[in-house]
Motif scaffolding. Structure first.
Motif, mmCIF file in Angstrom:
data_model
loop_
_atom_site.group_PDB
_atom_site.id
_atom_site.type_symbol
_atom_site.label_atom_id
_atom_site.label_comp_id
_atom_site.label_asym_id
_atom_site.label_seq_id
_atom_site.Cartn_x
_atom_site.Cartn_y
_atom_site.Cartn_z
ATOM 1 N N HIS A 108 0.819 -1.212 0.000
ATOM 2 C CA HIS A 108 0.000 0.000 0.000
ATOM 3 C C HIS A 108 0.854 1.264 0.000
ATOM 4 O O HIS A 108 0.419 2.296 -0.521
ATOM 5 C CB HIS A 108 -0.955 0.001 1.190
ATOM 6 C CG HIS A 108 -2.147 -0.875 0.992
ATOM 7 N ND1 HIS A 108 -3.318 -0.431 0.412
ATOM 8 C CD2 HIS A 108 -2.342 -2.187 1.272
ATOM 9 C CE1 HIS A 108 -4.186 -1.423 0.355
ATOM 10 N NE2 HIS A 108 -3.625 -2.507 0.872
ATOM 11 N N ASP A 109 2.044 1.185 0.560
ATOM 12 C CA ASP A 109 2.936 2.345 0.556
ATOM 13 C C ASP A 109 3.438 2.675 -0.842
ATOM 14 O O ASP A 109 3.858 3.810 -1.103
ATOM 15 C CB ASP A 109 4.114 2.094 1.500
ATOM 16 C CG ASP A 109 3.659 1.774 2.912
ATOM 17 O OD1 ASP A 109 2.789 2.506 3.417
ATOM 18 O OD2 ASP A 109 4.154 0.790 3.498
ATOM 19 N N PHE A 110 3.383 1.703 -1.743
ATOM 20 C CA PHE A 110 3.807 1.926 -3.127
ATOM 21 C C PHE A 110 2.666 2.359 -4.032
ATOM 22 O O PHE A 110 2.874 2.571 -5.224
ATOM 23 C CB PHE A 110 4.473 0.662 -3.684
ATOM 24 C CG PHE A 110 5.949 0.600 -3.422
ATOM 25 C CD1 PHE A 110 6.855 1.155 -4.314
ATOM 26 C CD2 PHE A 110 6.436 0.001 -2.268
ATOM 27 C CE1 PHE A 110 8.221 1.109 -4.078
ATOM 28 C CE2 PHE A 110 7.795 -0.059 -2.023
ATOM 29 C CZ PHE A 110 8.700 0.503 -2.922
ATOM 30 N N HIS A 111 1.464 2.499 -3.503
ATOM 31 C CA HIS A 111 0.341 2.905 -4.350
ATOM 32 C C HIS A 111 0.379 4.380 -4.719
ATOM 33 O O HIS A 111 -0.362 4.815 -5.595
ATOM 34 C CB HIS A 111 -0.986 2.587 -3.657
ATOM 35 C CG HIS A 111 -1.297 1.127 -3.593
ATOM 36 N ND1 HIS A 111 -2.421 0.628 -2.995
ATOM 37 C CD2 HIS A 111 -0.612 0.046 -4.060
ATOM 38 C CE1 HIS A 111 -2.422 -0.697 -3.087
ATOM 39 N NE2 HIS A 111 -1.335 -1.067 -3.726
ATOM 40 N N ALA A 112 1.216 5.129 -4.047
ATOM 41 C CA ALA A 112 1.324 6.570 -4.337
ATOM 42 C C ALA A 112 2.740 6.891 -4.795
ATOM 43 O O ALA A 112 3.687 6.864 -3.998
ATOM 44 C CB ALA A 112 0.982 7.390 -3.098
#
Length: 305
Positions: A108-112
């Motif tokens: 989820h930290d790589f979704h942005a």
């Protein structure tokens, strides 16, 4: 000497087994006088602004453990790891301990923006933003924070990839130390949502070959402890790695378990909390600390290889 042990905890599933590990009773882990003990505490899967109750409760547990180094096993700010989510969800909870936190990133930290806000938020503490993996020493222990977001890395996480080669070199440079590693995606998990992630096997093979002792992961929103095992999931008390899944940091979506994986010793899927490791020369102790109002716990100890 091997003996039959059994741990009990409310709302958990507990296995009895023959083990050479020392199992501690419930309650605070006592300090052995004269030992140089360092505390490493944390979890994965933390803060979601649609319901911050869990993250607030686990952050209060961290408040009560001053001086400890905090690990985070990925997925810090839901749903997308954006700058706003770090500012308004993670920041007011676990973010107040930012100065003593050593993070590892989750999916989820790589979704942005390729985890740009994650790296901006933590700066040098998160390692090289082109890599997201690093290591450090904590007392007599060597600790490794890996990036398990394989699709985001050149060469992925497979044997021969840049990260895997770095891991081998890092382990070789610390041959005598007790070793602990953490990252987001577990190789072994009984979680009904995700379960085993075979892309992590190359990391495990390197850690096993270097006689590492403990691996901590998140991703599945539950707590699970495994007996020491090899990279193929075979029970191995002499050389195996003990894995913990601690996706219990506060994300408001507990998940049911699927079929138990071999060597799974303890499982709980309804309690937020943090995993506390007391790291001593040649030895470690673990304790799962539940949030206020919950009674499930888990504690024990083991020796380094």
């Amino acid at each position: 000497m091997k003996r039959l042990v059994s741990l009990t905890g409310c709302c958990g599933i507990v296995a009895a087994l023959w083990t050479s590990e020392t199992i501690l009773p419930k309650g605070p882990v006592s300090k052995i006088q004269g030992d140089e003990a360092k505390i490493l505490v944390g979890a994965g899967d933390i803060a979601s602004c649609d319901d911050l109750a869990g993250a607030k409760a686990t952050a209060k547990l961290l408040d009560s453990i001053p001086g400890a180094t905090i690990f985070v096993a990925g997925d810090l700010a839901y749903p997308d790891g954006s700058a706003d989510r770090f500012a308004f969800c993670y920041g007011p909870t676990w973010g107040r301990h930012k100065g003593r936190t050593r993070p590892s990133p989750g999916n989820h930290d790589f979704h942005a923006g390729g985890a740009g806000p994650y790296f901006d938020y933590f700066g040098a503490a998160a390692g090289d933003p082109q890599k997201g993996y690093y290591s450090y020493d904590l007392g007599s222990w060597h600790v490794i924070a890996l990036n398990s977001n394989c699709s985001e890395l050149p060469g992925g996480c497979e044997a021969g990839s840049s990260e895997e080669q770095w891991l081998r070199r890092d382990l070789a440079s610390h041959p005598g130390a007790c070793k602990l590693a953490y990252w987001h995606h577990p190789l072994f998990s009984s979680g009904g949502k995700h379960g085993n992630d075979i892309e992590m096997r190359a990391f495990w093979q390197d850690l096993y070959a270097a006689h590492a002792d403990v691996v901590i992961n998140g991703h599945d929103h539950d707590y699970e402890r495994f007996a020491p095992q090899d990279p193929n999931g075979r029970l191995d008390y002499a050389h195996g790695i003990r894995e913990f899944v601690a996706g219990t940091g506060g994300k408001n979506s507990h998940r049911i378990f699927g079929n138990p994986q071999p060597n799974s010793e303890v499982r709980n899927a309804d309690t937020f909390g943090v995993l506390r490791l007391t790291l001593r020369p040649g030895r470690y102790e673990w304790q799962f600390i539940p949030v206020a109002g919950k009674s499930f716990t888990d504690a024990g100890a083991g020796d380094c290889h």
